[in-house]
Design a protein around this motif. Sequence first.
Motif, mmCIF file in Angstrom:
data_model
loop_
_atom_site.group_PDB
_atom_site.id
_atom_site.type_symbol
_atom_site.label_atom_id
_atom_site.label_comp_id
_atom_site.label_asym_id
_atom_site.label_seq_id
_atom_site.Cartn_x
_atom_site.Cartn_y
_atom_site.Cartn_z
ATOM 1 N N LEU A 17 17.212 -23.662 -4.583
ATOM 2 C CA LEU A 17 16.027 -23.667 -5.442
ATOM 3 C C LEU A 17 15.576 -22.238 -5.746
ATOM 4 C CD1 LEU A 17 13.740 -25.128 -6.931
ATOM 5 C CD2 LEU A 17 12.529 -25.277 -4.724
ATOM 6 N N ILE A 18 15.522 -21.400 -4.733
ATOM 7 C CA ILE A 18 15.135 -19.996 -4.937
ATOM 8 C C ILE A 18 16.095 -19.321 -5.907
ATOM 9 C CG2 ILE A 18 15.007 -17.729 -3.799
ATOM 10 C CD1 ILE A 18 13.850 -19.276 -1.330
ATOM 11 N N ASP A 19 17.382 -19.541 -5.717
ATOM 12 C CA ASP A 19 18.386 -18.943 -6.607
ATOM 13 C C ASP A 19 18.195 -19.423 -8.046
ATOM 14 O OD1 ASP A 19 20.878 -17.350 -6.985
ATOM 15 O OD2 ASP A 19 21.654 -19.323 -7.566
ATOM 16 N N SER A 20 17.955 -20.705 -8.221
ATOM 17 C CA SER A 20 17.781 -21.239 -9.578
ATOM 18 C C SER A 20 16.477 -20.748 -10.199
ATOM 19 C CB SER A 20 17.848 -22.763 -9.575
ATOM 20 O OG SER A 20 16.748 -23.329 -8.903
ATOM 21 N N LEU A 21 15.451 -20.570 -9.397
ATOM 22 C CA LEU A 21 14.193 -20.021 -9.924
ATOM 23 C C LEU A 21 14.378 -18.571 -10.367
ATOM 24 C CD1 LEU A 21 11.588 -21.585 -7.476
ATOM 25 C CD2 LEU A 21 11.729 -21.996 -9.955
ATOM 26 N N ASN A 22 15.206 -17.822 -9.646
ATOM 27 C CA ASN A 22 15.503 -16.453 -10.089
ATOM 28 C C ASN A 22 16.275 -16.461 -11.401
ATOM 29 O OD1 ASN A 22 14.370 -14.242 -8.618
ATOM 30 N ND2 ASN A 22 15.485 -14.990 -6.827
ATOM 31 N N GLY A 23 17.169 -17.418 -11.578
ATOM 32 C CA GLY A 23 17.847 -17.568 -12.867
ATOM 33 C C GLY A 23 16.857 -17.906 -13.972
ATOM 34 N N LEU A 24 15.900 -18.781 -13.659
ATOM 35 C CA LEU A 24 14.852 -19.123 -14.622
ATOM 36 C C LEU A 24 14.000 -17.903 -14.953
ATOM 37 C CD1 LEU A 24 13.336 -21.354 -16.233
ATOM 38 C CD2 LEU A 24 11.922 -21.667 -14.183
ATOM 39 N N LEU A 25 13.719 -17.090 -13.950
ATOM 40 C CA LEU A 25 12.949 -15.868 -14.176
ATOM 41 C C LEU A 25 13.701 -14.935 -15.122
ATOM 42 C CD1 LEU A 25 10.435 -14.195 -13.495
ATOM 43 C CD2 LEU A 25 11.652 -13.335 -11.481
#
Length: 152
Positions: A11-19
């Motif tokens: 989830l953290i990794d995907s949120l960084n991609g979203l960022l």
Amino acid sequence: MTSKDNSKAALIDSLNGLLADSFALYLKTKNFHWHVRGPQFHDLHLLFDTHATEVFAMTDLVAERVRKLGGKTMTSIGSIAARTTIADEDDTSLDAMAMVRQLFEDNTAFVGTLKAIKELAGEAGDNATDGMIDDWTDQTEQRAWFLREILA
């Protein structure tokens, strides 16, 4: 690492991609705001600015969500460029409808990214991120809708 830890890390990794995508979509939308021309200049200039403001407002919320989950965020333009899925557009001579089409496609893809992150938030048991994603999805779907109607 437990399954829950793996879900949280994903989830953290995907949120960084979203960022990264949020920053890239913001800049692309601002670029089109600055360079749009033609008969619909006034309306598109204002619409692109409104959309850019909305996307930029997400960036801090996404980054703070990463930090609340114990992760680290994007740290530079280079880290954003390495992670984004939004294609650059450096051609300042695009016609207005080409700009609208690109932003429509980018926002539509952004919805897909948000929906994938929502699934990860569910797997991680993160209700806060799950709820935020719903709001961001609605905003993004509205941007895509406005752009689609211009193209009709």
